[in-house]
Design a protein around this motif. Structure first.
Motif, mmCIF file in Angstrom:
data_model
loop_
_atom_site.group_PDB
_atom_site.id
_atom_site.type_symbol
_atom_site.label_atom_id
_atom_site.label_comp_id
_atom_site.label_asym_id
_atom_site.label_seq_id
_atom_site.Cartn_x
_atom_site.Cartn_y
_atom_site.Cartn_z
ATOM 1 N N ILE A 108 0.893 -1.153 0.000
ATOM 2 C CA ILE A 108 0.000 0.000 0.000
ATOM 3 C C ILE A 108 0.927 1.197 0.000
ATOM 4 O O ILE A 108 1.851 1.271 0.818
ATOM 5 N N GLY A 109 0.674 2.137 -0.901
ATOM 6 C CA GLY A 109 1.564 3.276 -1.003
ATOM 7 C C GLY A 109 0.837 4.596 -1.088
ATOM 8 O O GLY A 109 -0.341 4.658 -1.438
ATOM 9 N N CYS A 110 1.580 5.642 -0.736
ATOM 10 C CA CYS A 110 1.087 7.006 -0.857
ATOM 11 C C CYS A 110 2.294 7.937 -0.846
ATOM 12 O O CYS A 110 3.432 7.503 -0.668
ATOM 13 N N ASP A 111 2.010 9.212 -1.011
ATOM 14 C CA ASP A 111 3.035 10.250 -0.945
ATOM 15 C C ASP A 111 3.562 10.312 0.490
ATOM 16 O O ASP A 111 2.817 10.621 1.419
ATOM 17 N N ALA A 112 4.829 10.037 0.671
ATOM 18 C CA ALA A 112 5.426 10.010 2.012
ATOM 19 C C ALA A 112 5.591 11.398 2.617
ATOM 20 O O ALA A 112 5.967 11.519 3.782
ATOM 21 N N THR A 113 5.284 12.447 1.843
ATOM 22 C CA THR A 113 5.378 13.813 2.372
ATOM 23 C C THR A 113 3.994 14.378 2.705
ATOM 24 O O THR A 113 3.884 15.517 3.146
ATOM 25 N N ASN A 114 2.948 13.597 2.507
ATOM 26 C CA ASN A 114 1.572 14.049 2.702
ATOM 27 C C ASN A 114 0.985 13.368 3.945
ATOM 28 O O ASN A 114 0.636 12.188 3.917
ATOM 29 N N ALA A 115 0.867 14.125 5.046
ATOM 30 C CA ALA A 115 0.412 13.558 6.320
ATOM 31 C C ALA A 115 -1.003 12.986 6.236
ATOM 32 O O ALA A 115 -1.298 11.962 6.853
ATOM 33 N N GLU A 116 -1.887 13.622 5.482
ATOM 34 C CA GLU A 116 -3.255 13.104 5.358
ATOM 35 C C GLU A 116 -3.263 11.758 4.639
ATOM 36 O O GLU A 116 -3.998 10.854 5.017
ATOM 37 N N ALA A 117 -2.448 11.632 3.605
ATOM 38 C CA ALA A 117 -2.355 10.364 2.879
ATOM 39 C C ALA A 117 -1.777 9.273 3.783
ATOM 40 O O ALA A 117 -2.276 8.141 3.800
ATOM 41 N N VAL A 118 -0.739 9.610 4.544
ATOM 42 C CA VAL A 118 -0.125 8.641 5.461
ATOM 43 C C VAL A 118 -1.153 8.189 6.495
ATOM 44 O O VAL A 118 -1.251 7.001 6.821
ATOM 45 N N LYS A 132 13.976 13.605 7.767
ATOM 46 C CA LYS A 132 13.549 14.991 7.507
ATOM 47 C C LYS A 132 12.767 15.052 6.192
ATOM 48 O O LYS A 132 12.819 14.123 5.377
ATOM 49 N N ASN A 133 12.033 16.143 6.016
ATOM 50 C CA ASN A 133 11.291 16.410 4.773
ATOM 51 C C ASN A 133 10.260 15.345 4.434
ATOM 52 O O ASN A 133 9.960 15.115 3.266
ATOM 53 N N LEU A 134 9.731 14.680 5.455
ATOM 54 C CA LEU A 134 8.686 13.666 5.286
ATOM 55 C C LEU A 134 7.498 14.062 6.154
ATOM 56 O O LEU A 134 7.643 14.882 7.071
ATOM 57 N N ALA A 135 6.343 13.492 5.884
ATOM 58 C CA ALA A 135 5.190 13.720 6.752
ATOM 59 C C ALA A 135 5.572 13.296 8.169
ATOM 60 O O ALA A 135 6.200 12.252 8.354
ATOM 61 N N SER A 136 5.200 14.103 9.157
ATOM 62 C CA SER A 136 5.610 13.810 10.534
ATOM 63 C C SER A 136 5.087 12.455 11.004
ATOM 64 O O SER A 136 5.759 11.763 11.772
ATOM 65 N N ASN A 137 3.905 12.041 10.516
ATOM 66 C CA ASN A 137 3.355 10.752 10.951
ATOM 67 C C ASN A 137 3.974 9.567 10.205
ATOM 68 O O ASN A 137 3.668 8.421 10.506
ATOM 69 N N ALA A 138 4.865 9.831 9.262
ATOM 70 C CA ALA A 138 5.608 8.756 8.590
ATOM 71 C C ALA A 138 6.896 8.433 9.354
ATOM 72 O O ALA A 138 7.478 7.368 9.188
#
Length: 188
Positions: free
Chosen positions: A29-39, A94-100
């Protein structure tokens, strides 16, 4: 056609959606690792605690420095000489969604060697979350056909590539890098 599948997945990722896709290990399952809502959507779909860490995929080790504060030299040797897919846990994400990112500031990163993933990552130009395509606590699917209907129904796009391939794939080896260039195996 591969290019069409990459384009469709790219559009879903751009909009903050979830994809179900083949990787160099198991279906993910994948999503944009910089998008907290997607994560967050990934955690909800899997029924997984936010404390559990995730893995991100990159297409080249040259991109590590964009997401890790300090990449130890040994990481490049481990990546170069790994015979099987290898996930390395680094400190200083760094530079990633905080919840990732794990609570201790670490992130697992795999440099992927898979035709679909590589092309998608090159087009998307951001890291992808990659987590096994299963409900938390259930076993990882060995093939596309083993993936739960709950997962298939819960994503925004299912990549139509390599669905017929049954290789008995398994998750990557995981190594945690520690200070001074030491490392330990988390999963062999």
């Amino acid at each position: 056609m591969l290019r069409d599948e990459v384009s469709k997945a790219f559009e879903v990722l751009k909009e903050g959606g979830l994809i179900l896709y083949p990787t160099d290990t198991i279906w993910g399952i994948g999503c944009d690792a910089t998008n907290a809502e997607a994560v967050d959507k990934v955690f909800k779909l899997k029924g997984r605690s936010g404390e559990k860490s995730l893995i991100i995929l990159l297409d080249s080790h040259s991109k590590l420095q964009s997401y890790i504060k300090e990449v130890p030299e040994i990481a490049y040797d481990l990546i170069e000489f790994a015979e099987n897919p290898l996930t390395i846990i680094y400190t200083g994400a760094k530079n990633l969604a905080s919840n990732a990112i794990s609570g201790d500031g670490t992130i697992g990163v795999r440099i992927v060697k898979h035709e679909f993933c590589t092309q998608l990552l090159q087009r998307f130009r951001k890291p992808l979350i990659s987590t096994s395509a299963n409900i938390s606590g259930e076993s990882s699917p060995a093939s596309f056909f083993d993936i739960s209907p709950l997962i298939k129904d819960g994503v925004d796009y299912i990549v139509n590539w390599d669905q017929h391939v049954v290789t008995g794939a398994k998750p990557s080896t995981i190594i945690k890098l520690e200070s001074g260039g030491k490392f330990s195996f988390i999963r062999k």
